[in-house]
Structure formats: C-alpha cells, structure tokens
Enzyme design. Structure first.
Site, mmCIF file in Angstrom:
data_model
loop_
_atom_site.group_PDB
_atom_site.id
_atom_site.type_symbol
_atom_site.label_atom_id
_atom_site.label_comp_id
_atom_site.label_asym_id
_atom_site.label_seq_id
_atom_site.Cartn_x
_atom_site.Cartn_y
_atom_site.Cartn_z
ATOM 1 N N ARG A 92 -7.958 -10.562 5.341
ATOM 2 C CA ARG A 92 -9.355 -10.130 5.310
ATOM 3 C C ARG A 92 -9.842 -10.107 3.859
ATOM 4 O O ARG A 92 -9.079 -9.805 2.954
ATOM 5 C CB ARG A 92 -9.488 -8.722 5.900
ATOM 6 C CG ARG A 92 -9.590 -8.694 7.406
ATOM 7 C CD ARG A 92 -9.872 -7.306 7.938
ATOM 8 N NE ARG A 92 -8.813 -6.365 7.633
ATOM 9 C CZ ARG A 92 -8.874 -5.428 6.696
ATOM 10 N NH1 ARG A 92 -9.965 -5.279 5.954
ATOM 11 N NH2 ARG A 92 -7.864 -4.615 6.488
ATOM 12 N N CYS A 94 1.119 1.355 8.171
ATOM 13 C CA CYS A 94 1.693 2.681 8.431
ATOM 14 C C CYS A 94 2.292 2.782 9.828
ATOM 15 O O CYS A 94 2.562 3.875 10.321
ATOM 16 C CB CYS A 94 0.634 3.771 8.233
ATOM 17 S SG CYS A 94 0.156 4.002 6.524
ATOM 18 N N GLY A 97 11.427 5.571 16.866
ATOM 19 C CA GLY A 97 11.581 6.311 18.121
ATOM 20 C C GLY A 97 11.645 7.822 17.928
ATOM 21 O O GLY A 97 11.260 8.597 18.811
#
EC number: 4.1.1.32
Length: 611
Positions: free
Chosen positions: A77, A269, A517
């Site tokens: 971008r 993130c 997890g």
C-alpha cells in the site's frame, strides 16, 4: 469510441452511462462485463499465464493455484499517495492526506485520459457483505487489470448475482482503477504493468474511489481498504454504524455457550493468527471459529446489541511467517485455488517463503524471478496469498449470516515491549474508547534496553479512517451512548472493551508470552468477564486478572513470568499517558472533551497509585 455493449443481465441505466463516460475518458480497446463464472476466471488466468503475469504452480501440491510476481516498485500500500478529498480540509483531518477535490479531479482527468489504450476494461461488480444483507454495500470496479478481476472474485461476492441485487436503480460505489500504462498499437506488454506515479483517491461526499498506477493489493482491489474502510467509515458515521479494521471470531466453551469477539490490531500483530486460533492442550471441548480476519462492519440492532459482518469473502494474507505451527488453519485454507503474489517458488513449482520451513529449499527462484541467493529474502516481506474464506476449516457457520453476529467484546492490541500489560478491561465505554484512541505499536523490534519507536495507531485505523480522526472518536462515543439506551431497554449490555499486549519482553529482549494458541487463556478470561464469572483487580489503568484468575492447565507458565508481563510501572505509565497529548494536539479542537477529561483522570489515578 469503445462500444459499451452491456449484457442483458445489466439493467441499470445510470451504471451503463457511467461505464460509457469512463470508457470515453480512458479509451480502452474493448470492454468486458465480468459475470464471475468459473469459465471467465480460467480464461483470465490463462491470459495472464500467456502474458507472463502468472505462472501455474505444481498442480499436485497446489491444485488450482497460481503465482504472480509484481514489479519490484509495486509491492505494498502507498500511504503517502493515498488521499481523502473531502470538500473541506478539516473533514479529512490531520492524519489523512488532503487535496482540494476540484484540483484533484483535474489532475486525475489528465492522468486517466487515454490510460487504458490498447487494454481491456473489465467491469467488475461486487458486494461487500453477503448478497442482499442490510449491512452489505455494492461496488462496481472498472479496471484494466485482469489480476484485479480474478482477485476480486476471491475477495468479494463478484458476478452476475450482484446485478440482481442492484436492479435498475440500486446504489453502488463507483471505483475506477488503471495501472496507468497505455499500450500503443503493436507494443508488447510487460508482465506487471504499473506507473511510477501513483494516486489512491477517495471522494467521501460522492462515494467515489479512483486509483492510478498500481496493480497491487490494497491499492488496486478497491473493495478492500478503499471501500470497506475509508468510504464505509464515512457512510457509517452518517448512518449510525461502524466500519472497522477488525477480525471477528466465535468462541464456544464446553458448555455450549457462544460469544463473538471483534479485535483490532495494527499490521504485523497477528490478526489472522488470532482469528484462526487453535485452542491449546488443556482446552479440550473449546472451539474457535473464524468470521473474518481483517474487516468488520458493525450495526446496532433493535435489541441494543452490535451485530457484525465480515464484508469480505476472502483472505488477502501476509505469507511470510505463516506455517503449520503458527497457523495450521491458515495453512489448511491454502490447500487449493490460491493466487500467490511475490512468494518464492521451487524448481518443481512449489511455493516457499521465510518461516514456512527452517530449511531453505535448493534451486529456489525468488520473488523477483531470479535464482535465490542466501542472505537475501526469497519472498517479499509483504508477499500475499488470496484465497476464498469458505475454504478455511475454522470458518464459522454464521460467517455469511446477512443479519451479522452479536459482538460480546472488543479487543484492542499493539506491539509493546513494556508498559502495557498482557490484558486489561476498560472501566466503561468512554474509558475503552480512550484506550483504543491512544493505542500504540512499536515500529521497530525493541533492542535490549532500547524501546522501539511507538507509533500511535488509533483503533488500528490510522491509514484507513476516511474522515477526521477526532470526529471518528466522537462517533464511537455517540454510538455507545445511543446503543446503551437501547440495550438497557432490552436487558442487554454494550460490549466490554479490553486491551491486550502479547509482546512484552524481558531484560534480555526476549518475548515472555508464548502467544499463538496460548492466547486462548486470555480469551477465556475475557469471555468469563462478559458472563460476570471471572475475578479481576481494579488498577489505575483498568481491571486486570491475577495469576490465579487464568486457567493454566496444560502449561508451565509461572507466576514470575506472569508478573513480568502484567506489572504496571508507575513512571512508564505517567510517561505513556503524558505522551498521548502529542496525538491529541495533532488532532486539534475537534477532539472530544470526554477524552481530554479521561486523560486527566487517568494521569491523576496513576500518579496517586503506589508502585
């Protein structure tokens, strides 16, 4: 003049007239009206293989999958070339680039004049959100890039059915895109046409998007950030809803209770990983399901709850770092029918990127199409996969529910080496909006004893809010107040707001929290707080869990480690809250007074607290 020749299934006079107008400006050799069919998709893929834009991958290992390599100058971008051209400069605000719309239109008319010569203009109809949903919106993209046409088929609901919803006078967002490289008669095309001069322009009042010069991702797939965030955020403010840079996931506990969570994180993130989380050992009977990994449109229901849809139909994910350990669900999604961009490829046609495996395969061709040299990146750091969301094994049964799914909690998180604890719950809606408005993320990995530079990224929307950021905060505050009244009348509550930080480091600079997890442990506490079951301790910056409040079954994460990532250093917090003034000053006098007051109250509470 190019003949428009609209097919019978297009019955919208205004749309046909607009296509004619743009064709007269851009002068394509011909016009193709996309119908979204498999035959059309395959024909365009074959065309790009013949042009050298795409290559077919190993069909045993990657059935129905292809690789495109972009021009090295067209890989991400372009925030500095992205404009919000509102009538008044103040309406774009300090965080957006602005140009007078009349000046910009003149500039773009010059650039678009004849820009599609020698090329085909594709008319790409798409619905952001399930077809016919009251939360959905339709866009039509005119593009001279077949790469865009095939990618939009995966990223949105694209094809003939959109025209059925549109009818003869339905509303649509007009999107015009050109790679900006016209072809003279007999001139040979390049594999990835683009122009060094780039413009990604939004006109919020007229709901138009014009993109020039780039064939890449968010610059060219105009349904994604341009429509689904920048233009939609303007619509949402006017109409009383939210367009957010958020994943949506469903959490079901062993008792069968289900909650939906929307979470905002800046780029890099772990949004996609969190959206597709697999519960760790000790969480048998729990289930995480994916509604979306990037964008949420959220509308208040009559019952005072907030209902969210994923306006997209596909994932446009960052490939490097994705593997069967970090995100097994994502890897399973990529088992077939994927368009890869700027990844590396082995001599037998298999894809590879940094983080896919420890060993770098021999005879690798890098993303620039050259033999891979050790020490250089084989895949571009922003290499992408484009894949239909329906292929994801963790996709939620209600991911295409036109009514949306009810949100129980919002999570905001950034990458911080210190200061911000693992998880905290806001005191109330205003406090939550303040925390989201001031969230920051480090732009550099923090070296030992040296903090990365914190870039404020309000609501993870800094590059994506289509209007003044101070007004955007105000919209969140007003929406909360309005919805709260409705919710109380129906016996419901506003979603709770939480902040998380998976990225605290120890004195040696290593991450302490295992993440992936294991984030399930924090999620369980968040769900239990929504249900009124879990304990929390009140601190100056919010409600936080103690070590005993989290479920540690199946892990040996110690209390000492927990203390390291949850401690609140008074001096760091005074510095942190004072540093928010820089953002507030930048946003100017439109900043809601409630946020200034919240800052003063927080600062006082932190200063009074014992360390």
């Amino acid at each position: 003049m190019t003949t428009v020749n609209a097919p019978e299934f297009v019955r919208h006079p205004k749309l046909i007239a607009w296509v004619e107008e743009i064709a007269n400006l851009t002068k394509p050799a011909k016009i193709e009206w996309c119908d979204g069919s498999e035959e059309e998709y395959q024909r365009l893929i074959d065309l790009m293989i013949a042009n050298g834009t795409m290559q077919k991958l190993n069909q045993e290992k990657h059935p129905g999958s292809y690789l495109a390599n972009s021009d090295p100058s067209d890989v991400a971008r372009v925030e500095d070339r992205t404009y919000i051209c509102s009538q008044n400069k103040e309406d774009a605000g300090a965080t957006n680039n602005w140009e007078d719309p009349a000046v910009m239109r003149e500039k773009l008319n010059g650039l678009f004049e004849g820009s599609m010569k020698g090329r085909t203009m594709y008319v790409v109809p798409f619905s952001m959100g399930p077809l016919g949903s009251h939360i959905a919106h339709i866009g039509i993209e005119l593009t001279d890039s077949p790469y865009v046409a095939v990618s939009m088929r995966k990223m949105a609901r694209m094809g003939k059915a959109v025209y059925d919803v549109l009818g003869t006078d339905g509303e649509f967002v007009p999107c015009v895109h050109t790679v900006g490289t016209p072809l003279a008669e007999g001139q040979k095309d390049v594999a990835w046409p683009c122009n060094p001069e780039k413009y990604i322009v939004h006109y919020p009042e007229t709901r138009e998007i014009w993109s020039f010069g780039s064939g890449y991702g968010g610059n060219a797939l105009l349904g994604k950030k341009c429509l689904a965030l920048r233009i939609a955020s303007v619509m949402g403010r006017e109409q009383g809803w939210l367009a957010e840079h958020m994943l949506i996931l469903g959490v079901t506990n062993p008792q069968g209770e289900k909650h939906y969570i929307a979470a905002a994180f800046p780029s890099a993130c772990g949004k996609t990983n969190f959206a597709m989380l697999i519960p760790p050992a000790g969480y048998e009977g729990w289930k995480i399901e994916t509604v979306g990994d990037d964008i949420a449109w959220i509308k208040p229901g009559e019952d005072g709850r907030l209902y969210a849809i994923n306006p997209e139909a596909g994932f446009f994910g960052v490939a490097p770092g994705t593997n069967t350990k970090t995100n097994p669900n994502c890897m399973a999604t990529l088992h077939k029918d994927v368009i890869y961009t700027n990844v590396a490829v082995t001599d037998d046609g298999q894809v590879w990127w940094e983080g896919l495996s420890k060993e770098v395969p021999a005879n690798l061709t890098n993303w620039k199409g050259q033999p891979h040299v050790n020490g250089e990146k084989a895949a571009h750091p922003n290499a992408r996969f484009t894949v239909a969301a329906g292929q994801c094994p963790s996709i939620d049964a209600d991911w295409e529910n036109p009514a949306g799914v009810p949100i129980s909690a919002f999570i905001f998180g950034g990458r911080r080496a210190d200061t911000v604890p693992l998880v905290s719950e806001a005191f109330d809606w205003v406090d939550g909006v303040y925390k989201a408005a001031t969230m920051g993320s480090e732009t550099t990995a923090a070296a030992v004893g040296q903090q990365g530079i914190v870039r404020r990224d309000p609501f993870a929307m800094l590059p994506f809010a289509g209007y003044n950021m101070a007004d955007y905060f105000d919209h969140w505050l007003n929406l909360g107040a309005k919805v709260s009244e409705k919710a109380e009348a129906s016996g419901n509550k506003l979603p709770k707001i939480f902040n998380v930080n998976w990225f605290r480091r120890d004195a040696e600079g290593n991450f302490v929290w295992p993440g992936f997890g294991q984030n399930m442990r924090v999620l369980e506490w968040i769900i239990d707080r929504c249900e009124g079951r879990a304990n929390a301790v009140e601190t100056p910056i919010g409600f936080v869990p103690t070590y005993e409040d989290l479920n540690w079954e199946g892990t040996e994460f110690t209390k000492e480690q927990f203390d390291l990532i949850t401690n609140q250093d008074k001096d760091q917090w005074v510095t942190e809250i004072e540093s928010h003034t820089e953002l507030f000053n930048k946003l100017g006098e439109r900043l809601p007074k409630a946020l200034k007051e919240r800052q003063a109250a927080l600062l006082e509470a932190v200063k009074l607290a014992s360390n």
